[in-house]
Design an enzyme around this catalytic site. Structure first.
Site, PDB file in Angstrom:
ATOM      1  N   ASP A 130      16.071  -8.986  -3.691  1.00  0.00           N
ATOM      2  CA  ASP A 130      17.057  -7.915  -3.838  1.00  0.00           C
ATOM      3  C   ASP A 130      16.855  -6.809  -2.807  1.00  0.00           C
ATOM      4  O   ASP A 130      15.713  -6.439  -2.479  1.00  0.00           O
ATOM      5  CB  ASP A 130      16.970  -7.290  -5.236  1.00  0.00           C
ATOM      6  CG  ASP A 130      17.765  -8.055  -6.265  1.00  0.00           C
ATOM      7  OD1 ASP A 130      18.685  -8.793  -5.865  1.00  0.00           O
ATOM      8  OD2 ASP A 130      17.479  -7.902  -7.469  1.00  0.00           O
ATOM      9  N   PRO A 163      10.241  -7.602  -7.524  1.00  0.00           N
ATOM     10  CA  PRO A 163      10.864  -8.237  -8.690  1.00  0.00           C
ATOM     11  C   PRO A 163      10.296  -7.690  -9.996  1.00  0.00           C
ATOM     12  O   PRO A 163       9.101  -7.473 -10.134  1.00  0.00           O
ATOM     13  CB  PRO A 163      10.507  -9.721  -8.510  1.00  0.00           C
ATOM     14  CG  PRO A 163      10.315  -9.891  -7.037  1.00  0.00           C
ATOM     15  CD  PRO A 163       9.683  -8.597  -6.577  1.00  0.00           C
ATOM     16  N   GLY A 288      23.932   1.710  20.701  1.00  0.00           N
ATOM     17  CA  GLY A 288      22.926   1.969  19.670  1.00  0.00           C
ATOM     18  C   GLY A 288      22.098   0.739  19.372  1.00  0.00           C
ATOM     19  O   GLY A 288      20.887   0.811  19.168  1.00  0.00           O
ATOM     20  N   CYS A 295      13.511  -0.118  21.017  1.00  0.00           N
ATOM     21  CA  CYS A 295      12.498   0.617  20.235  1.00  0.00           C
ATOM     22  C   CYS A 295      11.628  -0.350  19.431  1.00  0.00           C
ATOM     23  O   CYS A 295      10.417  -0.175  19.321  1.00  0.00           O
ATOM     24  CB  CYS A 295      13.183   1.607  19.282  1.00  0.00           C
ATOM     25  SG  CYS A 295      13.951   3.004  20.126  1.00  0.00           S
ATOM     26  N   LYS A 342      -7.600  -4.593  -1.299  1.00  0.00           N
ATOM     27  CA  LYS A 342      -8.660  -3.974  -0.514  1.00  0.00           C
ATOM     28  C   LYS A 342     -10.017  -4.474  -0.977  1.00  0.00           C
ATOM     29  O   LYS A 342     -10.274  -4.623  -2.168  1.00  0.00           O
ATOM     30  CB  LYS A 342      -8.583  -2.449  -0.649  1.00  0.00           C
ATOM     31  CG  LYS A 342      -9.669  -1.706   0.116  1.00  0.00           C
ATOM     32  CD  LYS A 342      -9.491  -0.205  -0.009  1.00  0.00           C
ATOM     33  CE  LYS A 342     -10.625   0.552   0.670  1.00  0.00           C
ATOM     34  NZ  LYS A 342     -10.749   0.222   2.095  1.00  0.00           N
ATOM     35  N   ASP A 472      -2.947 -13.114 -24.731  1.00  0.00           N
ATOM     36  CA  ASP A 472      -3.788 -12.176 -25.485  1.00  0.00           C
ATOM     37  C   ASP A 472      -3.120 -10.808 -25.580  1.00  0.00           C
ATOM     38  O   ASP A 472      -3.760  -9.778 -25.406  1.00  0.00           O
ATOM     39  CB  ASP A 472      -5.171 -12.059 -24.827  1.00  0.00           C
ATOM     40  CG  ASP A 472      -6.199 -11.418 -25.768  1.00  0.00           C
ATOM     41  OD1 ASP A 472      -5.984 -11.453 -26.993  1.00  0.00           O
ATOM     42  OD2 ASP A 472      -7.201 -10.885 -25.264  1.00  0.00           O
TER      43      ASP A 472
END
Length: 638
Positions: A130, A163, A288, A295, A342, A472
């Protein structure tokens, strides 16, 4: 010739500006998506209809083309912020009805000013792939725009649409202006334009005057072009009826012809002006685009992929060596981790927890740590936790606790989670009678928590690959953040499950928490998403009653369903609510919603697993309960 052309351009700008000022609302034409800044004054119509009516709040109407899964009263109401009772009545169907695909549904809404624009807020749960642009077209069909969605959900940028995340849908609606009211208009319908529609055919369909419809949208007979998946405001003298949209849409017909007194030379001049403007815009677009690509290439050259790769390889090598030497585990079982979370050193973990100070201990082996100035929950674990870690590293949902990092040292794992400030749900709902340390949960908070947990489980069951069962679910495995929003935690027993309805996996290793385990799991080791549905029913019962259901069941040796019988009695049900619900609520709840949730609990704890609803149905039920509760609170405060 050039001087005449300048004058023509000047007069055209003056006339068009005057029309926009006098118009009820400028027609949005073709939305440009999310290109450009949000404060671009030339694009304000994309954010909604201006709040320039006589009233700041009014009854309004929308049209919507039903498409699965938004093809039922409940689903459409939740998406567009409508009252399901009123929607069903207007469309002459029951509240649990499902519409045929491509059926035009009339949606009654309460339209209100939000800042400088009118809108009504619905909600949408994101699916894989999405974007705000795609949501604008499907499922919303143009009833909101990419710009409006992005502005309303500024906390969730396009790069962070995951999601399962629930976003707000600012639906386009409006209230009549004084001039429209004086001319007999009582309501405005936000009509979603379909292929082949034109202003005249739409106006005729709803018994509206074409000229007034044109004026309401800042259009004219010379400028009456409209486009699919945009909205047209239709002024109505009475509420729309389903008979007006019954059957097939009218066949395409040409737009109204321009007045006959418009000269050929004037028509040609206008064509030159339009062609010149379009040509200029085209050139600007090309320039543009070239600048944008340059860029992008420049930014790619400035990147540092070599440094990232070296860092990854070093971490990967270290973790592999530790796993091989200290645990005898296969590195392949957690090979994805170093790419998604991490990796902390043990020194960082010790520093965060003040060397595992008792003052930082939350409960069990979970410590509160401080990392980069922010709180985190750090859980110490041992053994093979690869399945849990791999699952946590792949899921990203607001209602599932987030894993941000891991550490492995001396045979132990340290998992770094987001910190839930208000702790476990069990502490919030199982308060002692003399416990004044925290305020009891309000009715609205309880319904929101139920919706949060249901949404999180629905994500696990339907949007993870492969689908997973938590196995659980209980009140101590649901945490509350600073806003008392619920997050499911502890995925140690989770396992993948077949997504197909009615298919089960088998296990001989029966583990879980007494009182929450479904009969088919206890008796036969059957595992399916319906196992979580049963536990969710028990959890909801705890949330509403404030009682420890597992303890009550064990002490009094009664079946859970027997607890519900007094409330489910159609003749005497509501009077029993006061003794059934948490005493701290003291009647501060909508009785009809409370009874409907008790019925939902009863369906969740059916002995026959196939008779239980799936989590998607439960989410819809709680969405309606939340919407009704919000309306009840608003009416109670006035």
């Amino acid at each position: 010739m050039m001087n005449n052309l300048h004058w023509i351009c000047f007069l055209a700008a003056l006339i068009s500006g005057s029309l926009l000022i006098q118009a009820q609302q400028p027609y949005i034409r073709k939305d440009t998506g999310c290109i450009g800044s949000l404060d671009n004054s030339n694009s304000t119509s994309a954010f909604g209809y201006h709040c320039n009516g006589v009233n700041r709040t009014c009854q309004s109407y929308l049209s919507f083309l039903s498409q699965p899964p938004y093809d039922s009263v409940a689903a459409i109401s939740a998406l567009l912020g409508a009252d399901p009772v009123k929607l069903s009545e207007l469309n002459l169907v029951s509240q649990n009805a499902t519409f045929a695909t491509n059926k035009v549904v009339l949606v009654p809404v309460t339209c209100s000013c939000s800042g400088q624009f009118y809108q009504v807020n619905g909600s949408y749960v994101l699916r894989a792939g999405d974007t705000y642009t795609s949501i604008e077209i499907s499922p919303l069909e143009g009833l909101s725009t990419c710009r409006a969605l992005r502005s309303e959900n500024s906390n969730f940028p396009e790069t962070n649409l995951v999601p399962g995340l629930r976003i707000t849908v600012p639906t386009r609606c409006a209230c009549p202006t004084k001039n429209q009211s004086d001319n007999g208009a009582k309501y405005l319908l936000s009509y979603v334009i379909q292929l082949g529609d034109n202003v005249d055919s739409i106006s005729t369909k709803f018994g509206a005057d074409t000229e007034k419809t044109l004026a309401a949208n800042g259009l004219s007979f010379q400028d009456a072009d409209i486009y699919p998946n945009t909205t047209l405001l239709v002024p109505l003298q009475s509420q729309p009826s389903i008979s007006q949209v019954a059957g097939q849409s009218p066949p395409p017909s040409p737009p109204p012809p321009p007045p006959q007194d418009v000269g050929k030379s004037s028509s040609k001049t206008w064509k030159y002006v339009v062609a010149g403007v379009l040509g200029g815009l085209g050139c600007l677009g090309i320039v543009g685009g070239v600048v944008f690509l340059l860029c992008i290439r420049k930014r790619e050259k400035k990147g540092e992929p070599e440094i990232v790769t070296k860092s990854f390889e070093a971490t990967e090598k270290t973790l592999k060596k530790k796993l091989d030497e200290e645990m005898g585990m296969s590195y392949g079982s957690v090979s994805d981790l170093v790419q998604s979370v991490k990796m902390y050193t043990f020194e960082e973990i010790k520093s965060a927890t003040e060397n595992f100070s008792p003052g930082c201990l939350i409960r069990g082996s979970v410590y509160r740590g401080t990392i980069n100035g922010d709180f985190a929950a750090i859980k110490k674990m041992n053994g093979d936790v690869s399945k849990e870690i791999n699952l946590l590293s792949k899921i990203n949902h607001f209602n599932l606790i987030s894993l941000s990092g891991i550490c492995f040292n001396d045979g132990d794992w340290y998992l770094v989670f987001e910190y839930a400030e208000n702790g476990a749900l069990s502490d919030a709902i199982h308060r002692g009678e003399n416990d004044d340390s925290t305020k009891p949960l309000t009715w609205a908070q309880r319904v929101q928590i139920g919706l949060d947990v249901a949404t999180g489980l629905n994500y696990l069951h339907s949007y993870t690959s492969p689908p997973h069962v938590h196995k659980d679910l209980k009140s101590s495995n649901v945490l509350l953040d600073s806003n008392s929003r619920a997050k499911i935690t502890n995925f140690g027993l989770s396992r993948s499950a077949d997504a197909q309805e009615g298919e089960f996996a088998l296990t001989r290793h029966i583990v879980g928490t007494k009182g929450y385990m479904a009969p088919e799991y206890l008796e036969h080791g059957l595992v399916s998403p319906k196992l979580d549905v049963y536990a969710f029913g028990v959890l909801t019962l705890e949330i509403l009653t404030g009682k420890d259901i597992a303890e009550l069941q064990e002490r009094e040796n009664i079946r859970l369903s027997e607890l519900l019988l007094p409330v489910l009695d159609e003749e005497t049900g509501k009077p029993h609510l006061a003794s059934f619900l948490d005493p701290s609520l003291q009647g501060r709840y909508p009785a009809d919603v409370a009874v409907s949730l008790v019925r939902l609990i009863d369906s969740c704890i059916k002995k026959d697993a196939s008779s239980r609803p799936n989590m998607d149905e439960i989410v819809r039920h709680f969405s309606i309960a939340m919407t009704t509760t919000s309306s009840w609170e608003l009416s109670s405060s006035t």
